[in-house]
Design an enzyme around this catalytic site. Structure first.
Site, PDB file in Angstrom:
ATOM      1  N   HIS A  91       8.413  -5.322   0.600  1.00  0.00           N
ATOM      2  CA  HIS A  91       7.366  -6.293   0.282  1.00  0.00           C
ATOM      3  C   HIS A  91       6.801  -6.988   1.520  1.00  0.00           C
ATOM      4  O   HIS A  91       7.560  -7.519   2.352  1.00  0.00           O
ATOM      5  CB  HIS A  91       7.909  -7.365  -0.661  1.00  0.00           C
ATOM      6  CG  HIS A  91       6.927  -8.477  -0.911  1.00  0.00           C
ATOM      7  ND1 HIS A  91       5.790  -8.304  -1.665  1.00  0.00           N
ATOM      8  CD2 HIS A  91       6.902  -9.770  -0.484  1.00  0.00           C
ATOM      9  CE1 HIS A  91       5.109  -9.443  -1.704  1.00  0.00           C
ATOM     10  NE2 HIS A  91       5.761 -10.339  -0.994  1.00  0.00           N
ATOM     11  N   HIS A 139      -2.146  -4.544  -6.816  1.00  0.00           N
ATOM     12  CA  HIS A 139      -2.743  -4.087  -5.571  1.00  0.00           C
ATOM     13  C   HIS A 139      -2.082  -2.771  -5.190  1.00  0.00           C
ATOM     14  O   HIS A 139      -1.087  -2.375  -5.802  1.00  0.00           O
ATOM     15  CB  HIS A 139      -2.545  -5.117  -4.442  1.00  0.00           C
ATOM     16  CG  HIS A 139      -1.120  -5.305  -4.038  1.00  0.00           C
ATOM     17  ND1 HIS A 139      -0.240  -6.094  -4.745  1.00  0.00           N
ATOM     18  CD2 HIS A 139      -0.412  -4.774  -3.004  1.00  0.00           C
ATOM     19  CE1 HIS A 139       0.948  -6.060  -4.166  1.00  0.00           C
ATOM     20  NE2 HIS A 139       0.884  -5.262  -3.110  1.00  0.00           N
ATOM     21  N   GLU A 153       1.522   2.285  -5.771  1.00  0.00           N
ATOM     22  CA  GLU A 153       2.486   2.465  -4.687  1.00  0.00           C
ATOM     23  C   GLU A 153       3.626   3.378  -5.116  1.00  0.00           C
ATOM     24  O   GLU A 153       4.112   4.200  -4.325  1.00  0.00           O
ATOM     25  CB  GLU A 153       3.011   1.100  -4.249  1.00  0.00           C
ATOM     26  CG  GLU A 153       1.943   0.222  -3.637  1.00  0.00           C
ATOM     27  CD  GLU A 153       2.330  -1.226  -3.454  1.00  0.00           C
ATOM     28  OE1 GLU A 153       1.492  -1.993  -2.951  1.00  0.00           O
ATOM     29  OE2 GLU A 153       3.464  -1.601  -3.821  1.00  0.00           O
ATOM     30  N   HIS A 198       4.840  -2.836  -9.205  1.00  0.00           N
ATOM     31  CA  HIS A 198       3.719  -3.510  -9.882  1.00  0.00           C
ATOM     32  C   HIS A 198       2.553  -2.553 -10.058  1.00  0.00           C
ATOM     33  O   HIS A 198       2.539  -1.439  -9.527  1.00  0.00           O
ATOM     34  CB  HIS A 198       3.262  -4.712  -9.048  1.00  0.00           C
ATOM     35  CG  HIS A 198       2.953  -4.345  -7.636  1.00  0.00           C
ATOM     36  ND1 HIS A 198       1.759  -3.772  -7.245  1.00  0.00           N
ATOM     37  CD2 HIS A 198       3.717  -4.415  -6.505  1.00  0.00           C
ATOM     38  CE1 HIS A 198       1.787  -3.525  -5.950  1.00  0.00           C
ATOM     39  NE2 HIS A 198       2.970  -3.898  -5.466  1.00  0.00           N
ATOM     40  N   GLU A 234       6.627  -8.249  -6.317  1.00  0.00           N
ATOM     41  CA  GLU A 234       5.722  -8.646  -7.405  1.00  0.00           C
ATOM     42  C   GLU A 234       6.256  -8.315  -8.797  1.00  0.00           C
ATOM     43  O   GLU A 234       5.910  -8.978  -9.776  1.00  0.00           O
ATOM     44  CB  GLU A 234       4.350  -7.996  -7.214  1.00  0.00           C
ATOM     45  CG  GLU A 234       3.540  -8.558  -6.056  1.00  0.00           C
ATOM     46  CD  GLU A 234       3.843  -7.881  -4.732  1.00  0.00           C
ATOM     47  OE1 GLU A 234       3.148  -8.176  -3.745  1.00  0.00           O
ATOM     48  OE2 GLU A 234       4.780  -7.043  -4.687  1.00  0.00           O
ATOM     49  N   ASP A 247      10.387  -4.071  -4.102  1.00  0.00           N
ATOM     50  CA  ASP A 247       9.193  -4.881  -3.893  1.00  0.00           C
ATOM     51  C   ASP A 247       9.417  -6.229  -4.575  1.00  0.00           C
ATOM     52  O   ASP A 247      10.459  -6.447  -5.215  1.00  0.00           O
ATOM     53  CB  ASP A 247       7.973  -4.163  -4.465  1.00  0.00           C
ATOM     54  CG  ASP A 247       6.670  -4.548  -3.782  1.00  0.00           C
ATOM     55  OD1 ASP A 247       6.666  -5.505  -2.987  1.00  0.00           O
ATOM     56  OD2 ASP A 247       5.646  -3.900  -4.048  1.00  0.00           O
TER      57      ASP A 247
END
Length: 281
Positions: free
Chosen positions: A60, A115, A133, A104, A10, A8
């Site tokens: 991402h 998020h 996630e 993240h 972030e 990802d």
């Protein structure tokens, strides 16, 4: 041994703002480079630890962020969207370990760019508990018998991962100073840490345990608007339980990420339609 790497953006060192993580932002091209080089560090570490092959999944946003010609040529790359298994696309039973890089904090937590799968979701819960996630992807991995060996990112996801994945190697490359501010190590330092962490996780892969997933998954998602919840409730077996909340019960882990992906697309569609109206004013 085959290593699976989900990357990802972030949680990558040197990244903190929306301008960096959204395509079209002035900082996005540089963020692509940072993401690619940290992915390369994980790939190198996996081979250092004994991997014989590595599969990388670009996880991402638009899922085409990694720069293919800059990626370590020893690895294969899965990219593009939509993908049925989203951030865990390409993960199979023959993988010895799953490595989560650049992850993240979940929605509702005070982490950097926090998020859960979509900025449109206020929160995602599985069997009553808010999830990140990493946790959702790990449930799918567990159904295949694949343990999570590495989680890298900010200090918030690091603390969550240390609790949820006690045997995994945790690499913290930055500390959150709010939603879009951070105290980060230099990218070069982060790459060294990630490479070392990936090597350690790969070397210990055969000794990592993989707890079995639950028999069923009650998935609750807080959607961005009543309209989005109305649309989601049209999915068979999906029930609208509150003004913006929908719920369903799944018995197959293979349906978990696909269900969330469909809700993401519905949420995005409803928000785009609402934005068109707002822009007219």
């Amino acid at each position: 041994m085959k290593a699976y790497i989900s990357v990802d953006m972030e949680g990558i060192a040197g990244i903190a703002t929306l301008d960096q993580i959204v395509r079209g932002g002035f900082g996005y091209p540089r963020a692509q480079e940072l993401m690619t080089e940290e992915a390369n560090a994980a790939i190198a570490g996996a081979f250092d630890g004994g991997a014989t092959s590595v599969l990388v999944n670009d996880s991402h946003g638009t899922m085409d962020n990694l720069i293919p010609e800059r990626l370590d040529p020893r690895a294969r790359l899965v990219f593009g969207k939509p993908k049925a298994q989203c951030m865990a696309e390409g993960l199979t039973e023959d993988c010895a370990v799953a490595l989560f890089v650049g992850y993240h904090a979940p929605a509702g937590k005070p982490g950097l760019l926090a998020h859960t799968f979509s900025a449109y979701f206020s929160e995602v819960r599985v069997n009553g508990s808010p999830v990140s996630e990493a946790e959702v992807n790990a449930l799918y991995a567990a159904s295949l018998g694949v343990p999570v060996g590495l989680v890298t990112g900010d200090d918030v996801i690091g603390a969550i991962a240390a609790d949820v994945f006690p045997e995994a190697t945790i690499v913290t490359v930055k500390n959150a100073h709010g939603f879009s501010a951070t105290d980060s190590v230099a990218p070069s330092v982060a790459r060294d840490l990630v490479r070392e962490g990936a090597a350690d996780a790969m070397a210990r892969a055969s000794a990592l345990s993989c707890p079995p997933p639950p028999a069923s998954f009650e998935v609750e998602v807080d959607m961005p608007s009543p309209v989005a919840a109305e649309l989601a409730a049209c999915i068979p077996a999906c029930t609208r339980t509150a003004d913006r909340t929908v719920s369903t019960v799944l018995t197959a882990s293979t349906d978990l990420l696909g269900y969330i992906t469909v809700l993401y697309e519905l949420a995005a569609s409803s928000e785009r339609a609402r934005q068109v109206i707002s822009d007219r004013r």
